[in-house]
Design a protein around this motif. Sequence first.
Motif, PDB file in Angstrom:
ATOM      1  N   GLU A 171      -9.891  -6.365  -7.889  1.00 29.99           N
ATOM      2  CA  GLU A 171     -10.405  -5.003  -7.886  1.00 29.99           C
ATOM      3  C   GLU A 171     -10.605  -4.530  -6.454  1.00 29.99           C
ATOM      4  OE1 GLU A 171     -13.925  -4.832 -10.229  1.00 29.99           O
ATOM      5  OE2 GLU A 171     -12.877  -5.139 -12.147  1.00 29.99           O
ATOM      6  N   VAL A 172     -10.515  -3.221  -6.297  1.00 24.81           N
ATOM      7  CA  VAL A 172     -10.672  -2.596  -4.979  1.00 24.81           C
ATOM      8  C   VAL A 172     -11.783  -1.559  -5.092  1.00 24.81           C
ATOM      9  CG1 VAL A 172      -9.536  -1.351  -3.108  1.00 24.81           C
ATOM     10  CG2 VAL A 172      -8.211  -2.937  -4.538  1.00 24.81           C
ATOM     11  N   LEU A 173     -12.827  -1.742  -4.283  1.00 21.96           N
ATOM     12  CA  LEU A 173     -13.913  -0.763  -4.213  1.00 21.96           C
ATOM     13  C   LEU A 173     -13.489   0.331  -3.248  1.00 21.96           C
ATOM     14  CD1 LEU A 173     -17.002  -3.162  -4.075  1.00 21.96           C
ATOM     15  CD2 LEU A 173     -15.835  -2.192  -6.060  1.00 21.96           C
ATOM     16  N   LEU A 174     -13.243   1.527  -3.794  1.00 26.37           N
ATOM     17  CA  LEU A 174     -12.639   2.601  -3.010  1.00 26.37           C
ATOM     18  C   LEU A 174     -13.662   3.393  -2.213  1.00 26.37           C
ATOM     19  CD1 LEU A 174     -10.225   3.812  -5.810  1.00 26.37           C
ATOM     20  CD2 LEU A 174      -9.674   2.306  -3.897  1.00 26.37           C
ATOM     21  N   GLY A 175     -14.921   3.340  -2.572  1.00 25.89           N
ATOM     22  CA  GLY A 175     -15.945   4.077  -1.841  1.00 25.89           C
ATOM     23  C   GLY A 175     -15.650   5.568  -1.831  1.00 25.89           C
ATOM     24  N   ALA A 176     -15.718   6.160  -0.652  1.00 24.06           N
ATOM     25  CA  ALA A 176     -15.482   7.596  -0.502  1.00 24.06           C
ATOM     26  C   ALA A 176     -14.067   7.918  -0.062  1.00 24.06           C
ATOM     27  CB  ALA A 176     -16.491   8.189   0.488  1.00 24.06           C
ATOM     28  N   SER A 177     -13.197   6.920  -0.016  1.00 23.13           N
ATOM     29  CA  SER A 177     -11.830   7.157   0.448  1.00 23.13           C
ATOM     30  C   SER A 177     -11.073   8.019  -0.553  1.00 23.13           C
ATOM     31  CB  SER A 177     -11.103   5.827   0.642  1.00 23.13           C
ATOM     32  OG  SER A 177      -9.775   6.053   1.053  1.00 23.13           O
TER      33      SER A 177
ATOM     34  N   PHE B  86      10.384  -9.326 -11.289  1.00 26.56           N
ATOM     35  CA  PHE B  86      10.153  -9.871  -9.960  1.00 26.56           C
ATOM     36  C   PHE B  86      11.169 -10.965  -9.659  1.00 26.56           C
ATOM     37  CE2 PHE B  86       5.843  -8.394 -11.210  1.00 26.56           C
ATOM     38  CZ  PHE B  86       5.678  -7.448 -10.205  1.00 26.56           C
ATOM     39  N   LEU B  87      11.755 -10.860  -8.474  1.00 26.41           N
ATOM     40  CA  LEU B  87      12.749 -11.836  -8.030  1.00 26.41           C
ATOM     41  C   LEU B  87      12.214 -12.759  -6.960  1.00 26.41           C
ATOM     42  CD1 LEU B  87      15.829  -9.429  -7.818  1.00 26.41           C
ATOM     43  CD2 LEU B  87      15.141 -10.878  -9.734  1.00 26.41           C
ATOM     44  N   LEU B  88      11.177 -12.317  -6.240  1.00 25.86           N
ATOM     45  CA  LEU B  88      10.617 -13.077  -5.121  1.00 25.86           C
ATOM     46  C   LEU B  88       9.104 -13.069  -5.232  1.00 25.86           C
ATOM     47  CD1 LEU B  88      12.813 -11.533  -2.259  1.00 25.86           C
ATOM     48  CD2 LEU B  88      13.118 -13.792  -3.295  1.00 25.86           C
ATOM     49  N   PRO B  89       8.419 -13.973  -4.504  1.00 30.30           N
ATOM     50  CA  PRO B  89       6.954 -13.909  -4.464  1.00 30.30           C
ATOM     51  C   PRO B  89       6.482 -12.578  -3.884  1.00 30.30           C
ATOM     52  CG  PRO B  89       7.734 -16.020  -3.647  1.00 30.30           C
ATOM     53  CD  PRO B  89       8.947 -15.156  -3.785  1.00 30.30           C
ATOM     54  N   VAL B  90       5.329 -12.111  -4.370  1.00 28.67           N
ATOM     55  CA  VAL B  90       4.786 -10.831  -3.912  1.00 28.67           C
ATOM     56  C   VAL B  90       3.421 -11.069  -3.283  1.00 28.67           C
ATOM     57  CG1 VAL B  90       6.027  -9.461  -5.622  1.00 28.67           C
ATOM     58  CG2 VAL B  90       3.790 -10.392  -6.194  1.00 28.67           C
ATOM     59  N   VAL B  91       3.018 -10.123  -2.442  1.00 25.20           N
ATOM     60  CA  VAL B  91       1.742 -10.187  -1.745  1.00 25.20           C
ATOM     61  C   VAL B  91       0.988  -8.887  -2.007  1.00 25.20           C
ATOM     62  CG1 VAL B  91       2.752  -9.278   0.373  1.00 25.20           C
ATOM     63  CG2 VAL B  91       0.636 -10.582   0.490  1.00 25.20           C
ATOM     64  N   PRO B  92      -0.333  -8.937  -2.243  1.00 23.88           N
ATOM     65  CA  PRO B  92      -1.100  -7.695  -2.389  1.00 23.88           C
ATOM     66  C   PRO B  92      -1.085  -6.890  -1.086  1.00 23.88           C
ATOM     67  CG  PRO B  92      -2.335  -9.581  -3.235  1.00 23.88           C
ATOM     68  CD  PRO B  92      -1.168 -10.138  -2.488  1.00 23.88           C
ATOM     69  N   THR B  93      -0.926  -5.576  -1.222  1.00 20.95           N
ATOM     70  CA  THR B  93      -0.900  -4.702  -0.037  1.00 20.95           C
ATOM     71  C   THR B  93      -1.917  -3.589  -0.213  1.00 20.95           C
ATOM     72  OG1 THR B  93       0.871  -3.352  -0.982  1.00 20.95           O
ATOM     73  CG2 THR B  93       1.534  -5.190   0.417  1.00 20.95           C
ATOM     74  N   PHE B  94      -2.466  -3.126   0.936  1.00 16.29           N
ATOM     75  CA  PHE B  94      -3.505  -2.102   0.946  1.00 16.29           C
ATOM     76  C   PHE B  94      -3.243  -1.158   2.106  1.00 16.29           C
ATOM     77  CE2 PHE B  94      -5.013  -6.176  -0.509  1.00 16.29           C
ATOM     78  CZ  PHE B  94      -5.625  -5.899  -1.718  1.00 16.29           C
ATOM     79  N   MET B  95      -3.287   0.151   1.825  1.00 16.71           N
ATOM     80  CA  MET B  95      -3.132   1.174   2.864  1.00 16.71           C
ATOM     81  C   MET B  95      -4.229   2.214   2.695  1.00 16.71           C
ATOM     82  SD  MET B  95       0.866   2.090   3.553  1.00 16.71           S
ATOM     83  CE  MET B  95       1.869   1.016   4.555  1.00 16.71           C
ATOM     84  N   ILE B  96      -4.813   2.652   3.805  1.00 13.84           N
ATOM     85  CA  ILE B  96      -5.803   3.731   3.764  1.00 13.84           C
ATOM     86  C   ILE B  96      -5.541   4.671   4.926  1.00 13.84           C
ATOM     87  CG2 ILE B  96      -7.587   2.379   2.605  1.00 13.84           C
ATOM     88  CD1 ILE B  96      -8.910   2.004   5.335  1.00 13.84           C
ATOM     89  N   TRP B  97      -5.934   5.920   4.686  1.00 17.24           N
ATOM     90  CA  TRP B  97      -5.800   6.922   5.745  1.00 17.24           C
ATOM     91  C   TRP B  97      -7.158   7.555   6.082  1.00 17.24           C
ATOM     92  CZ3 TRP B  97      -2.061   5.858   2.245  1.00 17.24           C
ATOM     93  CH2 TRP B  97      -0.771   5.593   2.747  1.00 17.24           C
ATOM     94  N   ASN B  98      -8.174   7.219   5.321  1.00 15.15           N
ATOM     95  CA  ASN B  98      -9.528   7.645   5.679  1.00 15.15           C
ATOM     96  C   ASN B  98     -10.536   6.689   5.049  1.00 15.15           C
ATOM     97  OD1 ASN B  98      -9.599   8.351   3.000  1.00 15.15           O
ATOM     98  ND2 ASN B  98      -9.826  10.546   3.324  1.00 15.15           N
ATOM     99  N   LYS B  99     -11.721   6.652   5.602  1.00 15.44           N
ATOM    100  CA  LYS B  99     -12.825   5.832   5.113  1.00 15.44           C
ATOM    101  C   LYS B  99     -12.456   4.346   5.097  1.00 15.44           C
ATOM    102  CE  LYS B  99     -15.007   9.693   4.467  1.00 15.44           C
ATOM    103  NZ  LYS B  99     -16.101  10.134   5.344  1.00 15.44           N
ATOM    104  N   SER B 100     -12.948   3.646   4.062  1.00 12.89           N
ATOM    105  CA  SER B 100     -12.753   2.193   3.993  1.00 12.89           C
ATOM    106  C   SER B 100     -12.666   1.762   2.533  1.00 12.89           C
ATOM    107  CB  SER B 100     -13.907   1.456   4.675  1.00 12.89           C
ATOM    108  OG  SER B 100     -15.120   1.710   3.990  1.00 12.89           O
ATOM    109  N   VAL B 101     -12.115   0.555   2.325  1.00 12.72           N
ATOM    110  CA  VAL B 101     -12.044  -0.046   0.997  1.00 12.72           C
ATOM    111  C   VAL B 101     -12.447  -1.514   1.113  1.00 12.72           C
ATOM    112  CG1 VAL B 101     -10.236   1.499   0.147  1.00 12.72           C
ATOM    113  CG2 VAL B 101      -9.602  -0.661   1.227  1.00 12.72           C
ATOM    114  N   MET B 102     -12.870  -2.073  -0.025  1.00 13.11           N
ATOM    115  CA  MET B 102     -13.286  -3.475  -0.078  1.00 13.11           C
ATOM    116  C   MET B 102     -12.620  -4.137  -1.269  1.00 13.11           C
ATOM    117  SD  MET B 102     -17.150  -4.990  -0.415  1.00 13.11           S
ATOM    118  CE  MET B 102     -17.446  -6.760  -0.534  1.00 13.11           C
TER     119      MET B 102
END
Length: 749
Positions: free
Chosen positions: A601-607, A690-706
Motif C-alpha cells: 500500500e502507498v500512503l498518498l497524503g496530500a499528493s 509478465f516475461l521478466l521480473p518486475v520491480v515496484p516503481t513510484f513517481m511524484i511531482w508534489n508532496k510526498s508518499v509513504m
Amino acid sequence: METLESELTCPICLELFEDPLLLPCAHSLCFNCAHRILVSHCSTSKPLESISAFQCPTCRYVITLNHRGLEGLKRNVTLQNIIDRFQKASLSGPNSPTESRRLQPQRPYTAAISGTIAGTIGGGGGTSGSSARGSPATSSHSHSHANHANHANHTNHTNANHSPALVSKMDPRITCQFCEQDPPREAVKTCVTCEVSYCDRCLRATHPNKKPFTSHRLVEPVPDTHIRGLTCLEHENEKVNMYCLVDDQLICALCKLVGRHRDHQVSSLTERFDKLKQTLENNLTNLVKRNSELENQMAKLIQICQQVEVNTAMHEAKLVEECDELVEIIRQRKQVIAVKIKESKVMKLRKLAQQIANCRQCLERSSALITQAEQSLKENDHARFLQTARNVAERVAMATASSQVLIPDVNLNEAFDNFALDFSREKKILEALDYLTAPTPPSIRDELCTASHDTITVHWTSEDEFSVTSYELQYTIYTGQTNFISLYNSADSWMIVPNIKQNHYTVHGLQSGTRYIFFVKAINQAGSRNSEPARLKTNSQPFKLDPKTAHKKLRLSNDCLTMEKDESSLKKSHTPERFSGTGSYGAAGNVFIDSGGHYWEVLLGASTWYAIGVAYKSAPKNEWSGKNSSSWVFSRCNNNFMVRHDGKEMLVEASLQLRRLGVLLDYDNNSLTFYDAMNSQHIHTFEVSFLLPVVPTFMIWNKSVMILSGLPVPDFVDGVASDLQEQQQQQMGLCRQESPYLTGMKTCH
C-alpha cells in the motif's frame, strides 16, 4: 434387370404390378392396391362408391374418380405386357435377375421398403424394392391351380434363393398344411409367400410353373411360427414393412399413405433393424464388459472374505496370546507381591517378639521391686524401716525415673496399615482393553497459524492426542485446483516433514506472497488419518525504496520508506539505474519479483500528482513510467485518475479523497490490480503476461508518499476478485470492442 424389376414393382404391395391402372399423373398402381386405398378411406356410415378422389402414393397427386370409380381409370396394358415378358425371362435359371435379387441379404419374411415408399416418405418419387409378400389376389388363388409342370426348376430355384435366416434342418415334425389325409404327409418345402408348408404332391398341385407362382419363394421346411410375419394393428391382413420414428412402432404402407402416420417420419425396417441391432450389440458389449467387471469384483470380494476369515483367526489367536500374557504377568506379579508381604510379616513379627521379650523382662524386674517395696511398707519399727526401706526407696525412684527407657516402643506401622494395594488405575486400563485404532483426523487451526514472507507456522489439535505417536506435515503450492484428492495423489509435488512430536511446526524457505495447501497426518501403530486441507499464504515480499534509483530531486527518509519532492538540487552520483531526466521524479523498490502474489500500500497524503506501478528492469529511467511497453502504472494528475501503459492512457474512476492506494501484483496469474484500500474498492486491473521480473516503481511531482510493504492480502481483495471473475465470464460472449486506451490524450506538465 434388377433396375427393370424395381420399375415394375407396385409401391403399395411391393410385388410386380398386377392388373395395373394408369393414373393421370403417369404413375401406375395395382387395381387391388388402389381398391385397398379406397377401402381405407371408408367409414362404417360411408359407402365405397362415395369416395371420389384419392392421392397417388408416389407423387401425392390427387386422382379424381368419376361415377364408375376405379373402373373409370385406364388399364396400363403396355406395362402388363412388359411384366409378362419379364416373368418369362425370369424363369431362365437360378442366375436370372429375380433369383440374383433374392440372393441379396434381406430380413427374412419381411418386405423390404421400396425406393418408391422411401421417396414418398421423404417427398421424392421413383419406385424400387423387392418382392417379399404376395398380393391378396395371389394368395387367394394360390391353392386352386393345376399340377406343377417342372418341379426340378422349383428345387433349383429355391436352393439358390433362400436366405441364411430361413435355412433350417429337415424337421420330421413339420408336416404338410395342405394335405387332406390324416396324418398329413411330411413337408418338403415351405412357401414364404403363401406362408404354408407343402408336401411334394401338394406343392405340384398348388404351384404350377406359371405366373404368379414363379415369383413365390420356396425354402426348406420351417415351423409355421417362423414364416408368418407381423401384421398391422390398424389394417387387417396388412404386414408391417415400415417403422414410425415418431410413435416408435411398426406400421404398414397404408398407415403411411392414408393412416395417422402419413405426416410422421418413418424408416425402413432394414435401417431400423440395423440401427437397433447396432445399439443392442453395443449395449450388449457394455453389459458383457460390466458383467466381466462384476465377476472380477465378486472374485475380489470373495478373496477379501477369505482374507477376512484368515485375518479373524489370526487376530483371535493374537487376542488369546495377548490376554494369556497379561494373565501370566498378573500371576507373576501376584507371587512377587505375596512374597513381599510374607517377608514383611516375618520381619515385623521378629521385631514385635523382641519387644515382647523386653517388656516381659521389665515387667519381671518391676514386679520383684514392687513385692520388696510392699514388704518394706509392712515394717512398723521405725529404725528397722529406715534401715531397710532406704535402699528400696532409691531403687523404686530409679525405676520410676527410667520407666520411659525400660518400656519398649510400640510401632503402629507394624500392623500393615500403610501397606495398601490399589489397582484401580490398572483396572481401568484393563477395562479399556480394545483394538488400537487409527487416531481421529487432526484439525488445523487457521486462527492460530501465522506467516511471514518466507515462513508459515501451522497449528493443529487432535481429539485423541494420547494415542498419537507422531505427526506428519505435508504441503505444496496451491495451483487453484479444487479437487484436493487429485492434488493429494500427485505425490511428486508435496514436501513432507515427518516425525513431529508437537502440535505445531514452522516451515521455512517458502516463496513470498504464495498460497500453500497443508495437510497434517496423525500416526500411530494402527494407521494414520489426514486433516482437512488448509490454505495458508505467506505474506508479500517486504521491500524499501532503493536510494540508488531515486531521482536527484527526491529525498528519501532514513528508513527508505518515504519519498518527498525536493526542488533543491542535491549532488548524487549518476548511475544507470537512477531515474533521470526532467520530470522523471521516481524511485524503485529494492526487490525484483518473479513469482507469487504480493500486496503493498502507498500512503498518498496530500499528493495530487503521482504514478504508482511496476516495471521491468530494462524500462527507461528518463521518461514517465507507463510511457513505454515495460511499465504499468496508476496515475493521478490533479482531479484526473488514469492508468497508463505503452504510451496509452485510460481514464478510471476514483475518489478525490483517495489517500491509501493498494497494489496487488499476482505474477503467477498475470495481473496487476489497484484498489482504494480505505474504501475496499477496485479501481483497475492490468492483464499482463509478465516475461521478466518486475520491480515496484513510484513517481511524484508534489508532496510526498509513504510505502507499506510485506502486508498480507486483505480479505476484501478476494471478494473483489470473485466479482471481477463473474463479470469477465458474463462478457465472454460479447464481441471484442476497440481498446479503451486513449491515444494523444492531453497530459499534465
